[in-house]
Design a protein around this motif. Structure first.
Motif: not given
Ligand SMILES: Cc1cc2nc3c(=O)[nH]c(=O)nc-3n(C[C@H](O)[C@H](O)[C@H](O)COP(=O)(O)OP(=O)(O)OC[C@H]3O[C@@H](n4cnc5c(N)ncnc54)[C@H](O)[C@@H]3O)c2cc1C
Length: 484
Positions: A23-36, A381-385, A390-394, A468-471
């Motif tokens: 139940e706590r894990s459900l509160y450890s994220r929001d609508l944005a998919p961010v890799p662990a 569009y991106t793919d968090e998997t 994904y990190i480069f896309n940030l 970010m600029d390098v990526m």
């Protein structure tokens, strides 16, 4: 000490408190998919305890207890934000405010309603509509977004162009400070109401608000397709400044129209160009005037295609479904920019250039929310998997914000993820003032720590900007961003 305090809250609130990992894990994220991989080394997003108070006394008691134990408290309601605004970054207690629900009182003489902070905008509007009344403005996330959540965020959305920010419509609010002290705040109190608007849960918890309402009135909707962006923004400017102010002015750029078409979602099967939706509400006379303004503007203009009324009405009914674009995913990334309205054409032109430069479709849509400002969401569009990609896309999100900044804009909302941009969002003087407020009301820093006021070390603007600029440079050289 911490364990004892948490135990005390848990015992007291029984099945309205949980410390189970699931139940706590459900509160450890929001609508944005961010890799662990990005989150876990830097932040503790797993709350130690989640508790659901049902009234102001309980909110105050929990805050008093947490304060005594120096335990962070993160308020959370609809959790429809995307910058980890309502996600803890230092563990502690998440206070789920969804039981603070319902209308407390309606004053038809003052034309105000007092409503508990966890009530959603749609619930409040349904209640008012049954009495011939309605709210003045609401976010396009109204079915899930709470009254308190929108007040503690920026508070601009549908209806703001005509009726102003949410703050300007709120007469009073009850807040519980970090210490557990309960206060009723207005424009004239110390601290004033305005301190809590856009405070993102960092100064206290709002338990009810008294807001202005209006009589329900008829509406008229128009949907116009344009062949090009400059013509759309010219007409948009003309309409927002016309003698009848639109209730809502929503635009979609050509990439957005194409994406909607590819997903089978475009109104009237429009395939190209860009779209402007104009919604009016008011007296029959005002609506007739509005129609006159639109028809006169459209007459003889070859770059305009007025879509049928039924299509415009249908699009209005779909106004809460911005997330349907996500279906083109797997996921979307992007930035929402607060932009001077007269910079919109230039911003969209630069976004188009960026799209070509990085070989990625950048989709933009937004609302004109004041006579001077628009909010623009630009996403891709991106793919968090695919974590590395994904990190480069940030880095492309930073590039979107850089374009916004070049056009005198800034990110809309701060939370955690926009803290690297705080010097763009606030002037130095304003930021110093905000930090002073925080020190005054929450000297121990237990209310929603890690948000708004400063960036974490590894996300400081200099390091973040360089990384970010390098990526982004690597992505550009590779010629591909996005999900491909
Ligand atoms: C499809 C979609 C459309 C959207 N449209 C808009 C829009 O038109 N305009 C706009 O501004 N935003 C918009 N948003 C963003 C978001 O939905 C709004 O900001 C919304 O009002 C947040 O409300 P919430 O109840 O979900 O708050 P949450 O996400 O739960 O919380 C938001 C912040 O407020 C704090 N908080 C929440 N409740 C309280 C409280 N009672 N007291 C103290 N702090 C509190 C939290 O700690 C957090 O920092 C949209 C989001 C989506 C997904």
């Amino acid at each position: 000490m911490k364990a004892e305090v948490l135990d005390e809250i848990k015992r007291k609130y029984g099945d309205r408190a949980t410390d189970t990992p699931f139940e706590r894990s459900l509160y450890s994220r929001d609508l944005a998919p961010v890799p662990a991989l990005l989150v876990d080394p830097l932040f503790n997003t797993m709350p130690d305890l989640v508790v659901r108070p049902a009234n102001v006394e309980e909110v105050a008691e929990i805050l008093r207890t947490a304060w005594a134990g120096n335990i962070p408290v993160t308020p959370r309601a609809g959790a429809s934000t995307v910058y980890f605004d309502s996600v803890p970054v230092k563990g502690g207690v998440v206070m789920d405010l969804n039981l603070l629900r319902g209308v407390v009182g309606l004053d038809e003489e003052r034309m105000t309603v007092t409503v508990q902070a966890g009530t959603t905008w749609s619930e409040l509007d349904d209640y008012l509509n049954r009495r011939g009344l309605t709210v003045k403005s609401y976010p396009s996330s109204a079915p899930v977004a709470s009254i308190g959540g929108w007040f503690c965020m920026m508070g601009y959305g549908i209806g703001s162009l005509k009726y102003g920010s949410l703050l300007s419509q709120v007469r009073a609010a009850e807040v519980v400070l970090a210490t557990g002290e309960v206060r009723v705040v207005t424009r004239d109190t110390d601290p004033p109401l305005s301190w809590f608007a856009a405070s993102e849960g960092t100064l206290g918890i709002v338990t009810w608000l008294e807001l202005e309402v209006r009589r329900l009135s008829p509406m008229k909707h128009f949907l116009i397709q344009f062949t090009n962006v400059p013509e759309m923004t010219r007409v948009l400017t003309e309409l927002k400044d016309a003698s009848v102010t639109p209730y809502n002015l929503h635009f979609a750029d050509p990439a957005c129209v194409r994406a909607m078409h590819d997903l089978g979602l475009t109104p009237g099967d429009v395939q190209d160009g860009c779209i402007l939706e104009i919604d009016y509400e008011g007296t029959d006379r005002e609506l007739a005037q509005a129609e006159d303004i639109i028809r006169t503007m459209a007459a003889g203009n070859k770059s305009i295609n007025m879509l049928p009324n039924e299509v415009a009405e249908m699009e209005w009914k779909e106004r809460f479904k911005a997330l349907r674009l996500k279906r083109g995913g797997p996921a979307v990334l992007g930035g929402e920019v607060w932009l001077p309205a007269d910079e919109l054409a230039g911003y969209l032109a630069d976004i188009n250039k960026m799209s070509l430069r990085y070989g990625i479709d950048l989709i933009s849509y937004g609302h004109v929310v004041t006579p001077e400002h628009a909010t623009v969401m630009t996403m891709f569009y991106t793919d968090e998997t695919k974590t590395l990609k994904y990190i480069f896309n940030l880095s492309l999100v930073k590039k979107i914000h850089d374009i916004g900044y070049r056009h005198h804009g800034c990110p809309y909302g701060v939370g955690l993820w926009n803290t690297p941009y705080i010097d763009r969002i606030f002037s130095r003087k304003r930021l110093a003032g905000l930090r002073e407020r925080k020190k005054t009301l929450d000297p121990r820093g237990t209310m929603n720590p890690g948000k708004v006021y400063r960036s974490p070390l590894l996300m400081n603007p200099y390091i973040f900007g360089m990384g970010m600029d390098v990526m982004a440079g690597i992505l550009r050289a590779a010629g591909r961003g996005g999900s491909g």
